[in-house]
Design an enzyme around this catalytic site. Structure first.
Site, mmCIF file in Angstrom:
data_model
loop_
_atom_site.group_PDB
_atom_site.id
_atom_site.type_symbol
_atom_site.label_atom_id
_atom_site.label_comp_id
_atom_site.label_asym_id
_atom_site.label_seq_id
_atom_site.Cartn_x
_atom_site.Cartn_y
_atom_site.Cartn_z
ATOM 1 N N LEU A 120 0.857 -1.176 0.000
ATOM 2 C CA LEU A 120 0.000 0.000 0.000
ATOM 3 C C LEU A 120 0.898 1.233 0.000
ATOM 4 C CD1 LEU A 120 -2.598 -1.071 2.742
ATOM 5 C CD2 LEU A 120 -2.460 -1.765 0.346
ATOM 6 N N THR A 121 0.803 2.059 -1.042
ATOM 7 C CA THR A 121 1.714 3.186 -1.190
ATOM 8 C C THR A 121 0.960 4.517 -1.097
ATOM 9 O OG1 THR A 121 1.526 3.121 -3.616
ATOM 10 C CG2 THR A 121 3.307 1.850 -2.608
ATOM 11 N N PRO A 122 1.670 5.586 -0.680
ATOM 12 C CA PRO A 122 1.021 6.865 -0.416
ATOM 13 C C PRO A 122 0.961 7.781 -1.625
ATOM 14 C CG PRO A 122 3.299 6.982 0.265
ATOM 15 C CD PRO A 122 3.085 5.581 -0.277
ATOM 16 N N THR A 124 2.382 10.732 -1.499
ATOM 17 C CA THR A 124 3.663 11.430 -1.509
ATOM 18 C C THR A 124 4.753 10.477 -1.996
ATOM 19 O OG1 THR A 124 3.977 10.850 0.821
ATOM 20 C CG2 THR A 124 3.012 12.996 0.339
ATOM 21 N N GLY A 203 -1.112 7.277 5.512
ATOM 22 C CA GLY A 203 -1.703 7.866 6.698
ATOM 23 C C GLY A 203 -2.078 6.822 7.737
ATOM 24 N N GLY A 221 5.142 5.120 10.462
ATOM 25 C CA GLY A 221 4.399 5.864 11.464
ATOM 26 C C GLY A 221 4.441 7.346 11.166
ATOM 27 N N CYS A 254 7.729 12.695 5.730
ATOM 28 C CA CYS A 254 7.435 12.659 7.163
ATOM 29 C C CYS A 254 8.694 12.899 7.981
ATOM 30 C CB CYS A 254 6.795 11.326 7.545
ATOM 31 S SG CYS A 254 7.830 9.878 7.237
ATOM 32 N N GLU A 343 2.203 17.379 12.809
ATOM 33 C CA GLU A 343 2.737 17.027 11.497
ATOM 34 C C GLU A 343 2.350 18.098 10.481
ATOM 35 O OE1 GLU A 343 3.478 12.876 9.181
ATOM 36 O OE2 GLU A 343 1.434 13.250 9.868
#
Length: 474
Positions: A120-122, A124, A203, A221, A254, A343
């Site tokens: 599962l990739t974001p 960003t 997320g 995280g 992050c 954040e």
């Protein structure tokens, strides 16, 4: 190249997740007995095809056009850096058969593939995340099914198509890497439930859904990299590193520097160094407007994520000069209620000062607990005692010394950290690991133990620590 357009033209109705899994299992069985050289050739082929300049630029540019997050040029640089770094970490590494022996303990360890990895990739840095995870899966003789953030569906599908071209050129089955069409929350959950292991980067909601599926899961995280600059720091070097990390890809990492904790004696000098590099320090009124714009109702405004500092300043009514690269504002006396301490995912930094070093360490612990417990911190210092004290006290999984957290946490040719797209944060951050997720976690292992007679210490020897206390208090 036209990869994006070709993928869009060939779009088909989504097929069941189970069909992706069955295809991946068949492909994985094909390479389960491949020798290391053949596996390595397939990995190199993926990197070769993805990193052709025109291909890499089209993919990263397409991802940017779909999300509007970050910087297409920085995403292009990051893709090359991450792929190069991963290949470097892989080089000469044995990921099958006998990989470790301890003759003195008569133990041997054999590496085995896991099977099908759900990735599962974001939104960003999506192309880098897809590519590095695909390379890692193939390096360990696994298959990967990619489920990208829905916002980068076309670019993600195109990246996987290029990866499959590389596999085909190397004589490997293309279904070793597949892209889950019509990515959606429900299909991500199905993938997590049906694969053998999950890599989840994104997320908190994404990580929770993956973990709830009941499969072994490695996840990242939330980040909130807090950085100390003490009175012994090289301020020029520190400012260069901080601004480079905070502004790269418009602060979407992050790991990007989030809050600076500066020794009061040198805070003015540090402000001047940062200002000279394009950091605009907001006054109290500007800071209030910035908070109201970027964190309306206390929640991060997605329209600010990955945007240039000048655009955010304009949205917030902050009169930042031309050439501003980042915004900074003093944090409040109550960090837990100040959104500036959370954040940011943008070129915005919090700023505060300290007197004694114990105060700085306490601030690191307090600030990381707000939005990045277990993630990372940094320190710019030439005082070895300060470095040691922070390392012992900070509840983080990685600590950068005299370097950028934003550019160092996930691997760099300027440090010894392994390259990765997934930064785990230990139990502090709800993760299984306290390390960068690498090829070592894409394997099962068989331990082989031969008989060995070894002397057992006497009971009295083992009880000595307790007996010494018992005698003293008797």
């Amino acid at each position: 190249m036209g990869t994006i357009r070709a993928v869009e033209r060939s779009a088909v109705l989504p097929k069941p997740v189970s069909e992706f899994i069955s295809g991946a299992r068949a492909a994985q069985r094909t390479i389960a007995d491949w020798p290391q050289k053949r596996v390595d050739a397939a990995v190199a082929a993926i990197a070769w095809h993805i990193c052709r300049p025109e291909t890499a630029r089209e993919l990263t540019g397409s991802a940017y056009s779909q999300t509007g997050i970050g910087s297409p040029e920085d995403a292009f640089v990051q893709l090359g850096r991450r792929v190069h770094g991963a290949l470097s970490d892989f080089h000469g590494v044995q990921t099958l058969g006998l990989i470790e022996a301890e003759p003195e303990r008569r133990l041997r360890r054999y590496a085995k593939p896991i099977g099908v990895i759900g990735v599962l990739t974001p939104a960003t840095a999506p192309i880098a995340a897809i590519t590095v995870n695909a390379m890692t899966a193939v390096k360990t003789r696994n298959a990967a099914v990619i489920c990208a953030n829905p916002g980068v569906r076309s670019a993600g599908a195109a990246a996987v198509e290029v990866i499959r071209q590389g596999l085909k050129a190397a004589g490997a089955p293309v279904d070793l890497v597949q892209f889950l069409t019509e990515p959606a929350r429900s299909r991500a959950v199905e993938l997590a439930e049906q694969c053998d292991m999950v890599i989840a980067t994104g997320g908190a909601a994404t990580v929770r859904r993956a973990s709830a599926a009941g499969r072994p899961t490695y996840s990242g995280g939330p980040g909130n990299a807090v950085v100390i600059i003490d009175e012994t720091a090289d301020l020029t070097q520190a400012a260069d590193a901080i601004v480079a990390g905070k502004t790269f890809d418009n602060g979407t990492s992050c790991s990007a520097e989030s809050t600076l904790i500066v020794a009061r004696a040198i805070s003015g000098l540090m402000r001047a160094e940062l200002t000279a590099r394009g950091v605009h320090f907001c006054d109290a009124a500007e800071g209030a407007r910035l908070r109201a714009t970027v964190w309306p109702d206390g929640k991060l405004f997605r329209g600010a994520v990955g945007q240039p500092a000048t655009r955010i300043a304009k949205l917030a009514g902050v009169e930042a000069p031309d050439g501003t690269r980042a915004l900074a504002a003093d944090i409040g006396a109550d960090p837990e209620s100040d959104p500036m301490c959370g954040e940011k995912l943008s070129p915005i930094m919090g700023f505060t000062t300290y007197g004694g070093f114990d105060e700085a360490v306490a601030l690191v612990r307090r600030l990381t607990a707000i939005a990045g417990r277990g993630h990372s911190c940094g320190i710019h210092s030439s005082n070895a005692s300060h470095v040691e004290r922070l390392a012992e006290a900070a509840e983080v999984s990685r600590m950068m010394v005299n370097q950028s957290t934003g550019l160092g946490n996930s691997g760099s040719f300027g440090n010894g950290m392994p390259f990765t797209s997934t930064i785990s944060c230990g139990s502090w951050g709800g993760s299984t690991l306290n390390e960068n997720v690498t090829w070592r976690r894409f394997l099962n292992y068989t331990w082989v133990s031969e008989p060995l007679q070894r002397p057992a210490p006497s009971w009295e020897t083992l009880m000595e620590p307790y007996l010494a206390i018992a005698d003293a208090t008797a």
